[in-house]
Design an enzyme around this catalytic site. Structure first.
Site, PDB file in Angstrom:
ATOM      1  N   ARG A 198       1.113  64.480 -23.011  1.00  0.00           N
ATOM      2  CA  ARG A 198       0.785  62.974 -22.683  1.00  0.00           C
ATOM      3  C   ARG A 198      -0.399  62.461 -23.670  1.00  0.00           C
ATOM      4  O   ARG A 198      -0.695  61.299 -23.648  1.00  0.00           O
ATOM      5  CB  ARG A 198       0.520  62.670 -21.269  1.00  0.00           C
ATOM      6  CG  ARG A 198       1.598  61.820 -20.544  1.00  0.00           C
ATOM      7  CD  ARG A 198       0.950  61.917 -19.109  1.00  0.00           C
ATOM      8  NE  ARG A 198       1.873  60.721 -18.420  1.00  0.00           N
ATOM      9  CZ  ARG A 198       2.798  60.880 -17.674  1.00  0.00           C
ATOM     10  NH1 ARG A 198       3.328  62.176 -17.533  1.00  0.00           N
ATOM     11  NH2 ARG A 198       3.227  59.924 -16.950  1.00  0.00           N
ATOM     12  N   ARG A 249      12.660  51.686  -7.509  1.00  0.00           N
ATOM     13  CA  ARG A 249      13.181  52.931  -7.219  1.00  0.00           C
ATOM     14  C   ARG A 249      12.810  53.760  -5.880  1.00  0.00           C
ATOM     15  O   ARG A 249      11.585  53.464  -5.724  1.00  0.00           O
ATOM     16  CB  ARG A 249      12.996  53.798  -8.665  1.00  0.00           C
ATOM     17  CG  ARG A 249      11.526  54.327  -8.615  1.00  0.00           C
ATOM     18  CD  ARG A 249      11.403  54.928 -10.075  1.00  0.00           C
ATOM     19  NE  ARG A 249      10.228  55.503 -10.438  1.00  0.00           N
ATOM     20  CZ  ARG A 249       9.753  56.278 -11.455  1.00  0.00           C
ATOM     21  NH1 ARG A 249      10.466  56.371 -12.473  1.00  0.00           N
ATOM     22  NH2 ARG A 249       8.201  56.572 -11.663  1.00  0.00           N
ATOM     23  N   ARG A 306       7.340  56.404  -4.270  1.00  0.00           N
ATOM     24  CA  ARG A 306       6.138  56.965  -4.824  1.00  0.00           C
ATOM     25  C   ARG A 306       4.842  55.763  -4.601  1.00  0.00           C
ATOM     26  O   ARG A 306       5.403  54.399  -4.677  1.00  0.00           O
ATOM     27  CB  ARG A 306       6.183  57.153  -6.191  1.00  0.00           C
ATOM     28  CG  ARG A 306       6.710  58.722  -6.687  1.00  0.00           C
ATOM     29  CD  ARG A 306       6.904  59.136  -8.052  1.00  0.00           C
ATOM     30  NE  ARG A 306       6.091  58.317  -8.870  1.00  0.00           N
ATOM     31  CZ  ARG A 306       6.040  58.599 -10.322  1.00  0.00           C
ATOM     32  NH1 ARG A 306       6.903  59.509 -10.698  1.00  0.00           N
ATOM     33  NH2 ARG A 306       4.998  58.321 -11.045  1.00  0.00           N
ATOM     34  N   LYS A 310      13.123  59.805 -17.761  1.00  0.00           N
ATOM     35  CA  LYS A 310      12.926  60.967 -18.216  1.00  0.00           C
ATOM     36  C   LYS A 310      13.336  61.933 -17.297  1.00  0.00           C
ATOM     37  O   LYS A 310      14.008  63.051 -17.443  1.00  0.00           O
ATOM     38  CB  LYS A 310      11.428  61.443 -18.564  1.00  0.00           C
ATOM     39  CG  LYS A 310      10.952  60.489 -19.802  1.00  0.00           C
ATOM     40  CD  LYS A 310       9.450  60.953 -20.063  1.00  0.00           C
ATOM     41  CE  LYS A 310       8.637  60.663 -19.269  1.00  0.00           C
ATOM     42  NZ  LYS A 310       8.298  59.243 -18.662  1.00  0.00           N
ATOM     43  N   ARG A 313      -0.117  52.109 -15.768  1.00  0.00           N
ATOM     44  CA  ARG A 313       0.506  53.295 -16.303  1.00  0.00           C
ATOM     45  C   ARG A 313       1.265  53.073 -17.638  1.00  0.00           C
ATOM     46  O   ARG A 313       0.897  53.784 -18.690  1.00  0.00           O
ATOM     47  CB  ARG A 313       1.705  54.032 -15.562  1.00  0.00           C
ATOM     48  CG  ARG A 313       0.988  54.437 -14.085  1.00  0.00           C
ATOM     49  CD  ARG A 313       1.950  54.533 -13.022  1.00  0.00           C
ATOM     50  NE  ARG A 313       3.377  55.290 -13.276  1.00  0.00           N
ATOM     51  CZ  ARG A 313       4.091  55.251 -12.584  1.00  0.00           C
ATOM     52  NH1 ARG A 313       4.151  54.255 -11.332  1.00  0.00           N
ATOM     53  NH2 ARG A 313       5.437  55.705 -12.730  1.00  0.00           N
TER      54      ARG A 313
HETATM   55  P1  ADP Z   1       5.815  58.456 -14.748  1.00  0.00           P
HETATM   56  O1  ADP Z   1       6.206  59.094 -16.217  1.00  0.00           O
HETATM   57  O2  ADP Z   1       6.859  57.728 -14.061  1.00  0.00           O
HETATM   58  O3  ADP Z   1       4.467  57.642 -14.930  1.00  0.00           O
HETATM   59  P2  ADP Z   1       4.928  61.107 -13.630  1.00  0.00           P
HETATM   60  O4  ADP Z   1       5.384  61.717 -12.447  1.00  0.00           O
HETATM   61  O5  ADP Z   1       5.254  61.651 -15.063  1.00  0.00           O
HETATM   62  O6  ADP Z   1       5.222  59.430 -13.574  1.00  0.00           O
HETATM   63  O7  ADP Z   1       3.414  60.958 -13.715  1.00  0.00           O
HETATM   64  C1  ADP Z   1       2.845  60.207 -12.495  1.00  0.00           C
HETATM   65  C2  ADP Z   1       1.104  60.504 -12.757  1.00  0.00           C
HETATM   66  O8  ADP Z   1       0.834  61.753 -12.779  1.00  0.00           O
HETATM   67  C3  ADP Z   1       0.618  59.809 -13.962  1.00  0.00           C
HETATM   68  O9  ADP Z   1       0.483  58.276 -14.047  1.00  0.00           O
HETATM   69  C4  ADP Z   1      -0.486  60.547 -14.162  1.00  0.00           C
HETATM   70  O10 ADP Z   1      -1.704  60.075 -13.190  1.00  0.00           O
HETATM   71  C5  ADP Z   1      -0.424  62.130 -13.733  1.00  0.00           C
HETATM   72  N1  ADP Z   1       0.119  62.782 -14.958  1.00  0.00           N
HETATM   73  C6  ADP Z   1       1.366  63.409 -14.971  1.00  0.00           C
HETATM   74  N2  ADP Z   1       1.401  64.112 -16.089  1.00  0.00           N
HETATM   75  C7  ADP Z   1       0.329  64.053 -16.610  1.00  0.00           C
HETATM   76  C8  ADP Z   1      -0.161  64.322 -17.999  1.00  0.00           C
HETATM   77  N3  ADP Z   1       0.399  65.427 -18.791  1.00  0.00           N
HETATM   78  N4  ADP Z   1      -1.515  64.319 -18.234  1.00  0.00           N
HETATM   79  C9  ADP Z   1      -2.258  63.539 -17.314  1.00  0.00           C
HETATM   80  N5  ADP Z   1      -1.761  63.029 -16.351  1.00  0.00           N
HETATM   81  C10 ADP Z   1      -0.557  63.171 -15.794  1.00  0.00           C
END
Ligand code: ADP
Ligand code: ZN
Length: 217
Positions: free
Chosen positions: A88, A127, A161, A13, A172
């Site tokens: 999400r 990554r 990360r 994404k 996740r």
């Molecule tokens: P990825 O899609 O690779 O898991 P992100 O950078 O989008 O990585 O998200 C990393 C973490 O940030 C998630 O595992 C969650 O804990 C938190 N997070 C990000 N966006 C949201 C969201 N919209 N709602 C709840 N938690 C979020």
């Protein structure tokens, strides 16, 4: 145009959101990036979110909804926004509808990126990104042309990360399946969903997204 990119962690994404910024003059809005910035800055919100993120669980809806509302009000979006990592949960999707309606905007399309779980774990574990310009790399799929030097900006500093390790990735993915996947049906019912094959090569995915969006225009 307001666009949502939907898909599991590691689906690509962020990569496609960066390309869409160039291709469509849109601005990427990533809740993951915003939360990591809050953690790095040591704000109160960052302290609350940090532990949850390290476990691979979702941060409470009200926190991320607040971040999105703030960013929508700051403007400067050019032709519009690409939302990466938000919504999400169904509650977040409903909040997004409300936030957009209150500002006279509507959600144009949701692009779902489809990738197998096994591929995801492999993609995520290897990554890393340039600490200076954010260019993405991978131990197996995309190493810098000169080892240790960023192709794009020449920096020698890279970051991984903290939540990109196997155990947290599994959590996740579980969170994705339990809480985020229902959004696919939710948006399909509204006629907004476009699905693309996220297993293809980056340029191919980019073109597939382009075609999906133009078909919807
Ligand atoms: P990825 O899609 O690779 O898991 P992100 O950078 O989008 O990585 O998200 C990393 C973490 O940030 C998630 O595992 C969650 O804990 C938190 N997070 C990000 N966006 C949201 C969201 N919209 N709602 C709840 N938690 C979020
Ligand atoms: Zn760089």
């Amino acid at each position: 145009m307001i666009l949502v990119l939907l898909g599991p962690p590691g689906a690509g994404k962020g990569t496609q959101a960066n390309l869409l910024e160039t291709d469509r003059s849109l601005v990427k809005l990533s809740t993951g990036d915003m939360l990591r910035a809050a953690v790095a800055a040591g704000t109160e919100l960052g302290r609350k979110a940090g532990d949850i993120m390290e476990r691979g669980a979702l941060v409470p809806d009200d926190i991320v909804i607040g971040l999105i509302a703030e960013r929508l009000d700051r403007g400067g979006e050019g032709e519009g926004f690409i939302l990466d990592g938000f919504p999400r949960t169904i509650a977040q999707a409903e909040a997004l509808n409300r936030l957009l309606a209150e500002r006279g905007k509507t959600l144009d399309a949701v692009v779902e990126m489809q990738v197998d779980d096994d591929a995801l774990v492999k993609r995520i574990i290897g990554r890393f990104t340039c600490a200076n310009c954010g260019e993405g790399y991978h131990d197996d799929f995309k190493t810098p042309k000169v080892p240790g030097v960023c192709d794009r900006c020449g920096s020698r500093e890279f970051v991984r990360r903290r939540d990109d390790n196997e155990e947290v990735v599994r959590s996740r993915l579980e969170a994705y399946h339990a809480q985020t996947k229902p959004l696919i049906n939710y948006y399909a019912k509204q006629g907004k969903l476009k699905s693309v094959d996220g297993m293809a090569e980056i340029g191919q995915v980019r073109r597939a997204i382009g075609r999906a969006l133009d078909g919807s225009a």
